[in-house]
Every structure is written in C-alpha cells, then in structure tokens.
Design a protein around this motif. Structure first.
Motif, PDB file in Angstrom:
ATOM      1  N   HIS A  40       0.811  -1.217   0.000  1.00  0.00           N
ATOM      2  CA  HIS A  40       0.000   0.000   0.000  1.00  0.00           C
ATOM      3  C   HIS A  40       0.848   1.274   0.000  1.00  0.00           C
ATOM      4  CE1 HIS A  40      -3.276   2.744   0.667  1.00  0.00           C
ATOM      5  NE2 HIS A  40      -2.687   3.178   1.762  1.00  0.00           N
ATOM      6  N   PRO A  41       1.798   1.441   0.926  1.00  0.00           N
ATOM      7  CA  PRO A  41       2.601   2.681   0.895  1.00  0.00           C
ATOM      8  C   PRO A  41       3.409   2.829  -0.395  1.00  0.00           C
ATOM      9  CG  PRO A  41       2.891   1.551   2.986  1.00  0.00           C
ATOM     10  CD  PRO A  41       2.099   0.639   2.100  1.00  0.00           C
ATOM     11  N   THR A  42       3.856   1.717  -0.950  1.00  0.00           N
ATOM     12  CA  THR A  42       4.613   1.767  -2.200  1.00  0.00           C
ATOM     13  C   THR A  42       3.723   2.259  -3.325  1.00  0.00           C
ATOM     14  OG1 THR A  42       6.004  -0.047  -1.465  1.00  0.00           O
ATOM     15  CG2 THR A  42       5.991   0.417  -3.810  1.00  0.00           C
ATOM     16  N   ARG A  43       2.504   1.739  -3.394  1.00  0.00           N
ATOM     17  CA  ARG A  43       1.569   2.155  -4.441  1.00  0.00           C
ATOM     18  C   ARG A  43       1.234   3.637  -4.296  1.00  0.00           C
ATOM     19  NH1 ARG A  43      -3.287  -0.244  -3.258  1.00  0.00           N
ATOM     20  NH2 ARG A  43      -2.260  -2.246  -3.442  1.00  0.00           N
ATOM     21  N   VAL A  44       1.009   4.108  -3.088  1.00  0.00           N
ATOM     22  CA  VAL A  44       0.699   5.516  -2.849  1.00  0.00           C
ATOM     23  C   VAL A  44       1.884   6.389  -3.241  1.00  0.00           C
ATOM     24  CG1 VAL A  44       0.198   7.229  -1.069  1.00  0.00           C
ATOM     25  CG2 VAL A  44      -0.999   5.040  -1.055  1.00  0.00           C
ATOM     26  N   GLY A  45       3.090   5.962  -2.899  1.00  0.00           N
ATOM     27  CA  GLY A  45       4.288   6.726  -3.252  1.00  0.00           C
ATOM     28  C   GLY A  45       4.460   6.869  -4.757  1.00  0.00           C
ATOM     29  N   GLN A  47       2.024   6.771  -6.994  1.00  0.00           N
ATOM     30  CA  GLN A  47       0.978   7.668  -7.487  1.00  0.00           C
ATOM     31  C   GLN A  47       1.336   9.129  -7.239  1.00  0.00           C
ATOM     32  OE1 GLN A  47      -2.431   6.182  -5.413  1.00  0.00           O
ATOM     33  NE2 GLN A  47      -2.840   4.583  -6.908  1.00  0.00           N
ATOM     34  N   VAL A  48       1.896   9.429  -6.083  1.00  0.00           N
ATOM     35  CA  VAL A  48       2.300  10.796  -5.763  1.00  0.00           C
ATOM     36  C   VAL A  48       3.406  11.252  -6.710  1.00  0.00           C
ATOM     37  CG1 VAL A  48       3.431  12.235  -4.022  1.00  0.00           C
ATOM     38  CG2 VAL A  48       1.575  10.702  -3.358  1.00  0.00           C
ATOM     39  N   GLU A  49       4.367  10.402  -6.961  1.00  0.00           N
ATOM     40  CA  GLU A  49       5.473  10.757  -7.854  1.00  0.00           C
ATOM     41  C   GLU A  49       4.985  10.987  -9.279  1.00  0.00           C
ATOM     42  OE1 GLU A  49       9.238  11.853  -8.918  1.00  0.00           O
ATOM     43  OE2 GLU A  49       8.431  11.517  -6.915  1.00  0.00           O
ATOM     44  N   VAL A  50       4.070  10.162  -9.747  1.00  0.00           N
ATOM     45  CA  VAL A  50       3.529  10.336 -11.100  1.00  0.00           C
ATOM     46  C   VAL A  50       2.810  11.675 -11.202  1.00  0.00           C
ATOM     47  CG1 VAL A  50       1.763   9.483 -12.710  1.00  0.00           C
ATOM     48  CG2 VAL A  50       3.384   7.887 -11.670  1.00  0.00           C
ATOM     49  N   ARG A  51       1.991  12.015 -10.210  1.00  0.00           N
ATOM     50  CA  ARG A  51       1.294  13.308 -10.226  1.00  0.00           C
ATOM     51  C   ARG A  51       2.295  14.465 -10.257  1.00  0.00           C
ATOM     52  NH1 ARG A  51      -2.185  12.065  -5.330  1.00  0.00           N
ATOM     53  NH2 ARG A  51      -3.186  10.199  -6.087  1.00  0.00           N
ATOM     54  N   HIS A  52       3.353  14.331  -9.484  1.00  0.00           N
ATOM     55  CA  HIS A  52       4.386  15.375  -9.440  1.00  0.00           C
ATOM     56  C   HIS A  52       5.033  15.534 -10.815  1.00  0.00           C
ATOM     57  CE1 HIS A  52       7.652  17.836  -7.932  1.00  0.00           C
ATOM     58  NE2 HIS A  52       8.511  16.995  -8.486  1.00  0.00           N
ATOM     59  N   LEU A  53       5.381  14.435 -11.457  1.00  0.00           N
ATOM     60  CA  LEU A  53       6.020  14.498 -12.765  1.00  0.00           C
ATOM     61  C   LEU A  53       5.077  15.078 -13.824  1.00  0.00           C
ATOM     62  CD1 LEU A  53       7.947  11.108 -12.719  1.00  0.00           C
ATOM     63  CD2 LEU A  53       8.908  13.398 -12.515  1.00  0.00           C
ATOM     64  N   VAL A  54       3.807  14.735 -13.727  1.00  0.00           N
ATOM     65  CA  VAL A  54       2.822  15.272 -14.682  1.00  0.00           C
ATOM     66  C   VAL A  54       2.714  16.782 -14.511  1.00  0.00           C
ATOM     67  CG1 VAL A  54       0.346  15.331 -15.232  1.00  0.00           C
ATOM     68  CG2 VAL A  54       1.520  13.139 -14.943  1.00  0.00           C
ATOM     69  N   ARG A  55       2.676  17.250 -13.278  1.00  0.00           N
ATOM     70  CA  ARG A  55       2.602  18.694 -13.033  1.00  0.00           C
ATOM     71  C   ARG A  55       3.870  19.393 -13.533  1.00  0.00           C
ATOM     72  NH1 ARG A  55       1.579  18.552  -7.112  1.00  0.00           N
ATOM     73  NH2 ARG A  55       0.021  16.954  -7.207  1.00  0.00           N
ATOM     74  N   MET A  56       5.010  18.779 -13.295  1.00  0.00           N
ATOM     75  CA  MET A  56       6.284  19.367 -13.739  1.00  0.00           C
ATOM     76  C   MET A  56       6.309  19.503 -15.259  1.00  0.00           C
ATOM     77  SD  MET A  56       8.349  19.967 -11.083  1.00  0.00           S
ATOM     78  CE  MET A  56       9.964  19.869 -11.772  1.00  0.00           C
ATOM     79  N   SER A  57       5.873  18.459 -15.965  1.00  0.00           N
ATOM     80  CA  SER A  57       5.902  18.511 -17.428  1.00  0.00           C
ATOM     81  C   SER A  57       4.870  19.505 -17.967  1.00  0.00           C
ATOM     82  CB  SER A  57       5.654  17.121 -18.028  1.00  0.00           C
ATOM     83  OG  SER A  57       4.363  16.676 -17.737  1.00  0.00           O
TER      84      SER A  57
END
Length: 61
Positions: A40-45, A47-57
């Motif tokens: 669970h924490p790995t999956r949440v981590g 998802q958070v990283e993907v959202r961050h990368l999408v916002r950055m791009s």
C-alpha cells in the motif's frame, strides 16, 4: 480466541480480530501480511510521484 505470539497466551488482540476478518494488521507476522503492509505505501508513493512528474511537465511545456 486467537493466539498472541508476543505474549504466548490465547487472548484477543486488535491484530487477531483484523486477521479474522481479513483486514490489514498493525504488526504483520506472515509473509503475506508483510507483503500487504509494504504494498500500500509503495503504491501511494508511486501515485504521488507520477502526479508530481505530470505537473512538472505541464509547467515546462
């Protein structure tokens, strides 16, 4: 009544009750419980990283 491996006695614990109904426990003992606890924490981590990368791009483009 569940066996408590920490105390060596048969008594109800919150983890014992959670095991009985299939919920995630506070102190995982079996390999399956440990895998579920890490999953669970790995999956949440991720998802958070993907959202961050999408916002950055989106901000760069």
């Amino acid at each position: 009544m569940q066996f408590d491996s920490c105390s060596g006695r048969r008594q109800w614990t919150s983890d014992g009750a959670k095991r009985l109904v299939g919920q995630q426990v506070e102190r995982p003992v079996t390999v399956e419980e440990k895998d579920r606890a890490v999953e669970h924490p790995t999956r949440v981590g991720v998802q958070v990283e993907v959202r961050h990368l999408v916002r950055m791009s989106a901000h760069q483009g």
